[in-house]
Design a protein around this motif. Structure first.
Motif, short mmCIF file in Angstrom:
data_model
loop_
_atom_site.label_atom_id
_atom_site.label_comp_id
_atom_site.label_asym_id
_atom_site.label_seq_id
_atom_site.Cartn_x
_atom_site.Cartn_y
_atom_site.Cartn_z
N TYR A 75 0.81 -1.22 0.00
CA TYR A 75 0.00 0.00 0.00
C TYR A 75 0.84 1.27 0.00
N LEU A 80 0.23 -0.57 -5.24
CA LEU A 80 -1.21 -0.36 -5.20
C LEU A 80 -1.92 -1.09 -6.34
N SER A 180 -7.26 -0.22 2.19
CA SER A 180 -6.35 0.77 1.64
C SER A 180 -6.48 0.91 0.13
N GLY A 181 -5.49 1.57 -0.49
CA GLY A 181 -5.63 1.99 -1.87
C GLY A 181 -5.48 0.90 -2.91
N PHE A 188 -6.88 5.81 -9.17
CA PHE A 188 -7.33 5.13 -7.97
C PHE A 188 -8.80 4.71 -8.11
N TRP A 216 -7.43 6.08 -0.41
CA TRP A 216 -6.12 5.64 0.09
C TRP A 216 -6.06 5.79 1.60
N GLY A 239 -3.87 10.94 -2.82
CA GLY A 239 -3.51 10.28 -4.07
C GLY A 239 -3.04 11.27 -5.11
#
Length: 290
Positions: A75, A80, A180-181, A188, A216, A239
């Motif tokens: 992350y 990601l 999380s992201g 994203f 995120w 982000g």
């Protein structure tokens, strides 16, 4: 001590032996101190994974459990995307001798990044397992069976896409988790946030401060000074390249996620810790501000 040129993810002080500290690392797996951190060593065996992310201790028998992964830097900005994570593997390891020897508890074949034991049932543990389709929060109710324990995946919270992170189990058994992201070639995805379950993961409620936590989210911290556990802090990264921009900061709720207030407008906040003996003091970590 300054010689570990890599990421340190977690520190665990053994409650059964206050002088022993276990540090979770990328690349070098872990380090162990038996004198309160004055000296460190690799005096242990049985960990072959690249990274140990998290270590927890059973409250009654002192057994240690480690979340491990072949994928490092989970992350962070370079980890990601699915193609950086989905080929990884990981497991939960356990130690019955204060971290000297480690054994396999359960192989998930995907990275494991967080563990939490239910205070209402010490044989129930939750694990954050990372994978775009097979990832999620897994549960066992027979932790006492160690390598024979059985694990099942809980329901997937709404919007999420396989990137669970922190898990906190409150005194009443409520599960609170951060996700999380996740990033694709177009940016994203809105699959991050804070989710809670009052039925051991059968169903989840999205408690995210939207859209601030949608992209995120990092650590969630339960305030140790709030006996009712209604006060939580959530760390959020900013982000780039779209709607995830400029969402970073530290967010606080005093009503278990019904309402949120941004109390620190940091660009990218990784984590925070509240002083358990001074409720007015909080420590915050960021990407670029120290």
């Amino acid at each position: 001590n300054g010689l570990e040129n890599t990421s340190c993810w977690n520190l665990h002080w053994l409650t059964s032996n206050s002088g022993t500290i276990l540090a979770s690392y990328t690349d070098i797996t872990a380090a162990r101190s038996t004198d309160g951190g004055n000296k460190w060593s690799f005096n242990f065996e049985g960990i072959s994974y690249n990274t140990v992310y998290h270590i927890v201790e059973h409250p009654s028998n002192g057994i240690l459990y480690a979340a491990t992964s072949s994928v490092h830097d989970m992350y962070q900005s370079t980890y990601l995307a699915d193609n950086r994570i989905d080929n990884g593997y990981g497991a939960i390891l356990y130690s019955t001798d204060q971290g000297i020897h480690w054994n396999l508890l359960h192989n998930f074949n995907h990275p494991v990044v967080w563990l939490a034991i239910d205070p209402t049932n010490n044989n129930r543990m939750y694990a954050s397992v990372v994978h775009s389709t097979g990832g999620g929060i897994y549960i066992t109710s027979n932790l006492n069976d160690l390598s024979s324990s059985s694990w099942t995946q809980t329901a997937k919270p709404p919007r999420t896409e396989g990137h669970p992170y922190n898990i906190a189990v409150l005194k009443d058994g409520t599960i609170v988790s951060s996700w999380s992201g996740r990033r694709t070639s177009s940016g994203f995805t809105a699959s991050s946030g804070i989710f809670a379950s009052s039925n051991q993961g059968t169903g989840w409620t999205d408690l995210s401060d939207r859209p601030n936590m949608d992209y995120w989210t990092k650590d969630i911290t339960i305030d140790p000074n709030d006996v009712n556990q209604n006060t939580w802090y959530v760390s959020v990264f900013s982000g780039w390249g779209g709607p995830a921009n400029d969402k970073g900061g530290l967010y606080k709720t005093t009503d278990r996620g019904v309402t949120w207030t941004k109390i620190f407008d940091g660009y990218r906040v990784e984590s925070c810790t509240v002083d358990p003996v001074n409720a007015a003091k909080i420590f915050v970590t960021t990407e670029t501000e120290g």
